[in-house]
Structures are given as C-alpha cells and as structure tokens.
Design a protein around this motif. Structure first.
Motif: not given
Length: 313
Positions: A47-59
């Motif tokens: 879901a984070y990556s869908h909104f290009n929130q890469f840092q949150e997605s990786e964490e």
C-alpha cells in the motif's frame, strides 16, 4: 471474529474496490494491533509503494523479512523498491537472495532481465525474460521481451510473442505499451526487405528499390496506422516512411515509362520535320554500332570500341 481478522476483511474489500487510501489506513491499524502480523506487514508495504512512499514501504517490508527471511515475495517487493529508486547494487543483492531460496524463481529472473535491458545487454535480457515466463506468463515481462527482440531486429521472434499478447486481456497501461509495440513491429516489417541504400553524414539510409518492396511497405504501414497510436515519434515515423515510399515510386514509375517508350512515341514527344526524323534515326543507327557499353545512375552509355566501328560511324 477478532479485531485484526475483521480489519483484514475490510482492507481486502477496499483493495477490491481500488480504494487504496482506505486500505492503507486499515492496514496501519492492523500492524499497530499485531506488529508481527506478516500478512498485514506485507500488504501495508504494498500500500505504501502504491503512493510512492518508498521509505515507509521499505521499513515495513524489512520488518516482515526480519520475521521470515525465506519468503521470496518479501524479497521481491524489496528488490522492486530498490530498482525503482535506482539502487541497483542493493537490488542485485535482494535478487540473489531470492535465487538462493528458489533457484528457479521467476520474479528474480525477470528482475535480472530488467536490469540487463536497461544496460542494453539485449541477449542476456532475453534469456532472463524467457526463463521468467517459461512456467507462467508475466504480462509486463512478455512486453519487455518483445521490445528486446525488436531492439535486435529479430522480427520472427517478436511476431511469435505478439501473437501470445493478442490473446491476453491487459490493463490500460499495458494495453498502451502493447499497441506501441505492434506499431513498432509493423514499421520494422515495412522496411524489412528494402535493398536500396545510401550514405548521408556517415549514416546508412535504406529505401525500397522496386514496386514489390513498395507494396509490401504500404501494407505494413496501413497495419501500423490501424493501431491509431498517440505516440508522436511513431506518427512522425509513419509520415517519413510514406514520403520515402512516394518519392521512390515516382522515380521507379519514371524509369519504367522511359523503358517502355517506343521509338515512335519518343519522336512524337517533340514536333520534328521529316528531315529531322530521318537524321535522328541515322544517329540511332550509328549509336547502335558501338559496343563499348557502360552504365551510370541507371542510364546506358555507348562509345565506339574499335577502328572498324569508328569508320562505320
């Protein structure tokens, strides 16, 4: 039903309705209630990556990996994040980990294919993509594979894979890419058999040399035009090819007319007196005596070759 189970059901309903913001908020609640819920962590990372929130997605995905480092789906998502951020060394490490867990992992092969394609290592990319789709079709990988075949001008293989794509139902983004690949293929086919060439500014330019080549080119250009591409590069390319074809047709037709013109028709093009007609006929008889024949720019030139030919002239 527990709160977490109920929230998961709600999150999945949001995802089915393409309500990614709603799903994100519910998934955040799930991992607060159950910090080690692997399914919740994985879908939250997506879901984070869908909104290009890469840092949150990786964490988030690294938390899942810390709990289960043998899950190739988790490593695959991490490799995608790293690829999208051009962290290629890290991406290779994640991909290697996937292959360590599963040597035949299709996602890993496809990721290696993408990196090889980016570096224009076409043959290597083709091998990876072919391996990646050998057991199950990955639509994006298949389109990338076709692009590689077109890049090395292997039109036979490109056509084979395009036949497979035609049978698939693609989303809007992939459908647009598919459409452009068909246009590119048809334009390549339009020029496939061109045998004429010239060099301009150090670049070799090709063109059709006969009516058969022109007719084949027109067929494939018509096919390209039926795809109704919005890509300005392809639109300009189509216009350029049509201009080349029309120019060469005019030249070829002009040559054909000259070759088919009879002696009598040639004389009729200009008003000549009877005396002039006889003079021209005599000159042609002289010309036909000469046996030293050369050709230049499609025209035939004759010169006398022997003393006897000169005397007879």
């Amino acid at each position: 039903m527990s709160d977490v189970a109920s929230l998961k059901k709600q999150a999945k309903a949001f995802l089915r309705d393409d309500n990614h913001q709603g799903a994100l908020e519910v998934l955040q609640q799930i991992v607060v209630l159950e910090p080690e819920d692997l399914e919740g962590l994985y879908y939250l990372a997506l879901a984070y990556s869908h909104f290009n929130q890469f840092q949150e997605s990786e964490e988030t995905i690294r938390k899942a990996i810390a709990l289960d480092n043998q899950n190739t789906d988790y490593w695959h998502h991490l490799s995608l994040l790293q690829y999208d951020q051009s962290m290629l060394d890290d991406c290779i490490e994640s991909t290697d980990k996937m292959l360590e867990i599963d040597p035949d992992n299709a996602d890993a092969k496809i990721m290696l294919g993408l990196m090889a394609k980016d570096e224009k290592r076409w043959e290597e990319a083709i091998d990876y993509f072919e391996a990646g789709i050998s057991r199950e079709i990955n639509e994006d990988a298949l389109l990338n594979l076709i692009e590689c075949y077109l890049d090395i001008e292997n039109l036979e293989k490109a056509e084979e894979k395009l036949d497979i794509v035609e049978e698939l139902e693609l989303d809007d983004e992939l459908s647009e890419k598919e459409n452009d690949l068909f246009v590119r293929f048809y334009l390549a086919k339009a020029m496939e058999n061109w045998s004429g060439s010239t060099v301009s500014d150090g670049e070799t330019l090709y063109f059709p040399e006969n009516i058969e080549q022109i007719e084949q080119s027109e067929h494939f250009i018509e096919m390209a035009e039926t795809m109704k591409t919005e890509n300005s590069f392809f639109q300009e390319r189509i216009a350029l090819l049509k201009e080349v074809i029309n120019t060469k047709r005019d030249e070829i037709n002009g040559i054909d007319l000259d070759e088919e013109e009879t002696e009598e028709e040639a004389y009729e093009t200009v008003e000549l007196s009877e005396e002039d007609r006889l003079a021209w006929m005599k000159l042609e008889q002289v010309y036909n005596l000469w046996s030293d024949i050369t050709k230049s720019n499609g025209q035939e030139y004759r010169l006398p070759k022997t003393i006897e030919e000169i005397k007879a002239s």
